[in-house]
Design an enzyme around this catalytic site. Sequence first.
Site, mmCIF file in Angstrom:
data_model
loop_
_atom_site.group_PDB
_atom_site.id
_atom_site.type_symbol
_atom_site.label_atom_id
_atom_site.label_comp_id
_atom_site.label_asym_id
_atom_site.label_seq_id
_atom_site.Cartn_x
_atom_site.Cartn_y
_atom_site.Cartn_z
ATOM 1 N N LYS A 145 0.849 -1.184 0.000
ATOM 2 C CA LYS A 145 0.000 0.000 0.000
ATOM 3 C C LYS A 145 0.885 1.235 0.000
ATOM 4 O O LYS A 145 2.032 1.190 0.474
ATOM 5 C CB LYS A 145 -0.897 0.025 1.232
ATOM 6 N N GLY A 182 -19.597 7.528 -1.140
ATOM 7 C CA GLY A 182 -18.755 7.926 -2.264
ATOM 8 C C GLY A 182 -18.886 6.931 -3.392
ATOM 9 O O GLY A 182 -19.933 6.316 -3.591
#
Length: 348
Positions: free
Chosen positions: A81, A183
């Site tokens: 990540k 979202g």
Amino acid sequence: MTAPWDYLDYDDHEGLHFFRDRASGLTAVIAIHSTALGPAAGGTRFWHYADPELAVTDVLRLSRGMSFKNAMAGLPLGGGKAVILADSARVKSPELLAAFGRAVNSLGGRYVTAEDVGISLADMVAVREQTRFVSGLPVEGGAAGGDPGPFTAHGIFLGVEAAVRRALNRDLDGVHVAIQGVGSVGGGLARRLAARGATLTLADVDTDRAARLAEELGGRAVAAADILRVEADVFSPNALGAILDEDTIAALSAPIVAGGANNQLATPADGTRLQARGILYAPDYVINAGGIISVGVEYLGQGDRDAVEDRIAQIPGRLNAIWDESAATGDSAAAVSDRMAQRLIGRG
């Protein structure tokens, strides 16, 4: 600054890489948790952190989750990540994205990046100008790839459907789902649920966005602080992580937790707390794997959009296997899932 191995969430990570580029203003951290199954794949988060050490905690947690997510999804990918530390104005310039692309490239393919919170498809196109170790790029026709958000939302939808069947023995028509975060992913989930007749209560830090979507779908919107206490059949967290802790679990009014936020549990003990309350929990890195499945199939060249959808369709079966073992052993679904994932990456 705290040494990496002294962080609570350090888990024998293979690498933790810090990058600064003063000319562009880039400050970034890339964590590689495991490459046991393949290159470490995971998106880039663009976020303003009040304390830089919170960024390190975030990237350690998220990269470990990606190792588990990719393993449980059956992908030949490890876990990694990246976080880009945004300034308070969240300025994202072409120069900053170029510098980040060079940072990714410097790792020589050990880390493959894609979109995450605060990063768009267009941003990944810009990063791709500096490195080939990027996925989630625009595609045409039935090819694999593109924005991973809709694939994530579809997998979560299938997981919610499986959880409702398991815990409530019914289909989605009339089921009340409280969604935190509307979202790209949460909004896509809401639309899929509404199309199947679910009743929706929505919340988002952007109150206008939640209100607009609620009006569109015939649901209602509540304040972000109130969504956990809504009496619903399903609580679906689709914002940021660590929202399930001793206090919030005690306040939950839903028998099912199934959503796409990463790292929903604040601590490992919180999985046991959910189990003790009789709440069916869909481990986040299993239910939200649709996006990385799309990214992985694209990057690895393992098929087209149909192949992606076939893999996403396996998410309910994986969840049921976890719930079966949880029921048989008495261990929490979170603990069972972690055990399975650890075995897959050779750390069992």
